[in-house]
Design an enzyme around this catalytic site. Structure first.
Site, PDB file in Angstrom:
ATOM      1  N   GLY A  31      11.652  19.803  -0.151  1.00  0.00           N
ATOM      2  CA  GLY A  31      10.275  19.501  -0.538  1.00  0.00           C
ATOM      3  C   GLY A  31       9.288  20.499   0.037  1.00  0.00           C
ATOM      4  N   LEU A  33       7.164  22.049  -1.727  1.00  0.00           N
ATOM      5  CA  LEU A  33       7.528  23.135  -2.634  1.00  0.00           C
ATOM      6  C   LEU A  33       6.459  24.224  -2.679  1.00  0.00           C
ATOM      7  CD1 LEU A  33       9.002  21.078  -5.617  1.00  0.00           C
ATOM      8  CD2 LEU A  33      10.188  21.997  -3.613  1.00  0.00           C
ATOM      9  N   GLY A  36       8.227  30.172  -3.809  1.00  0.00           N
ATOM     10  CA  GLY A  36       9.622  30.582  -3.601  1.00  0.00           C
ATOM     11  C   GLY A  36      10.561  29.607  -4.305  1.00  0.00           C
ATOM     12  N   HIS A  37      10.308  28.295  -4.120  1.00  0.00           N
ATOM     13  CA  HIS A  37      11.128  27.284  -4.810  1.00  0.00           C
ATOM     14  C   HIS A  37      10.968  27.434  -6.323  1.00  0.00           C
ATOM     15  CE1 HIS A  37      10.416  24.960  -0.937  1.00  0.00           C
ATOM     16  NE2 HIS A  37      11.725  24.965  -1.029  1.00  0.00           N
TER      17      HIS A  37
END
Ligand code: PAF
Length: 283
Positions: A31, A33, A36-37
């Site tokens: 989580g 977020l 990058g995620h």
């Protein structure tokens, strides 16, 4: 967007998707977020029909209780962010600790052929047993075709590859390039906890890695390591924990360079209360 909190709900979703031979990508996260995620999720969306994103702060991979307690938890914001990427092709799994561990919040002990003893393994006792435990569990629940991991946690990526190889898990692991802030700082959920002065100081980490890479052509690993240590001794805000030049496959520190091998430089730094890691390919 479908958000499942239990493995039973996930099992039903997967059953339906498999009936239509839908390809499934998976991005495990804890989580908080960030871009990058999202870059991992977008890559997964390009290569699969649907993508599952897990959001779970895994207690067994935290050797430091305070770090676990302070880890950012922003589920609603994360879901809203994912909706901006795709409402129909992303499925979220946000389980409770009980859904994953039932009553036994413990890690399995793994043997990753020594990869787990280097670098982060030395400084974070039991960390990779925790990572191996949760990732194996999530693979069993989601049964993805492909799973995506960032190269920022390069040691973790190599360990997951080993986990898959040793356990014959039917999933393809895809490593994804490090996503950086404009300053060069590698994106991480921990960055949002940096104080303004540590945030301003932190681009020094990547700058030093880039300088080390330049030196790699002509200087020995020992000389470069000594040089990096010196740079940090002169830095009042960033405390170097380790800088290691290692073989990309074995993660063992390089003794003598061979042009047949690939090397990376790995670094861990304390910026106040926050521990940051980064790495760079050297050849
Ligand atoms: O890299 C992470 O965020 C975590 O280690 C992972 C892979 C989601 C397992 O908890």
């Amino acid at each position: 967007m479908q958000v499942a909190n239990t493995k039973e709900h996930i099992a039903n979703l997967i059953l339906d998707l498999r009936k239509t031979n839908t390809s499934i990508g998976f991005v495990p996260t804890m989580g908080a977020l960030h871009e990058g995620h999202l870059s991992l999720i977008n890559k997964a969306l390009q290569e699969n029909e649907v993508v599952f994103v897990s959001i779970f702060v895994n207690p067994t991979q935290f050797e430091n209780k305070k770090d676990l307690k302070n880890y950012p938890r922003t589920l609603n914001r994360d879901i809203e962010l994912l909706k901006t990427v795709s409402k129909t092709r992303i499925f979220v799994y946000a389980p409770s600790v009980e859904d994953i561990y039932i009553k036994n919040v413990r890690s399995i002990r793994f043997n990753f052929d020594g990869l787990e003893n280097e670098m982060e393994g030395e400084f974070r006792d039991g960390h990779f047993d925790g990572v191996g435990t949760i990732v194996k569990r999530l693979f069993e629940i989601i049964t993805p075709d492909k799973a995506y991991f960032g190269e920022k946690d390069f040691q973790q990526l190599q360990i997951i590859r080993k986990l898959v190889e040793k356990n014959n898990l039917p999933v393809k692991i895809i490593g994804c390039k490090i996503h950086r802030e404009p300053s060069g700082l590698a994106m991480s959920s921990r960055n949002e906890r940096l104080s303004p002065e540590h945030k301003a100081a932190s681009p020094f980490i990547y700058k030093t890695l880039q300088a080390a890479k330049k030196k790699f052509g002509t200087k020995s690993a020992t000389k470069i390591t000594a040089w990096v240590k010196k740079q940090f001794e002169n830095n009042e805000l960033l405390v170097l924990e380790y800088f290691i030049i290692a073989d990309t496959d074995t993660l063992k520190p390089v003794k003598r360079k061979s042009h047949l091998k690939k090397y990376r430089a790995f670094i861990a730094v304390h910026a106040g209360e926050i521990r940051l890691i980064d790495n760079i390919a050297l050849n």
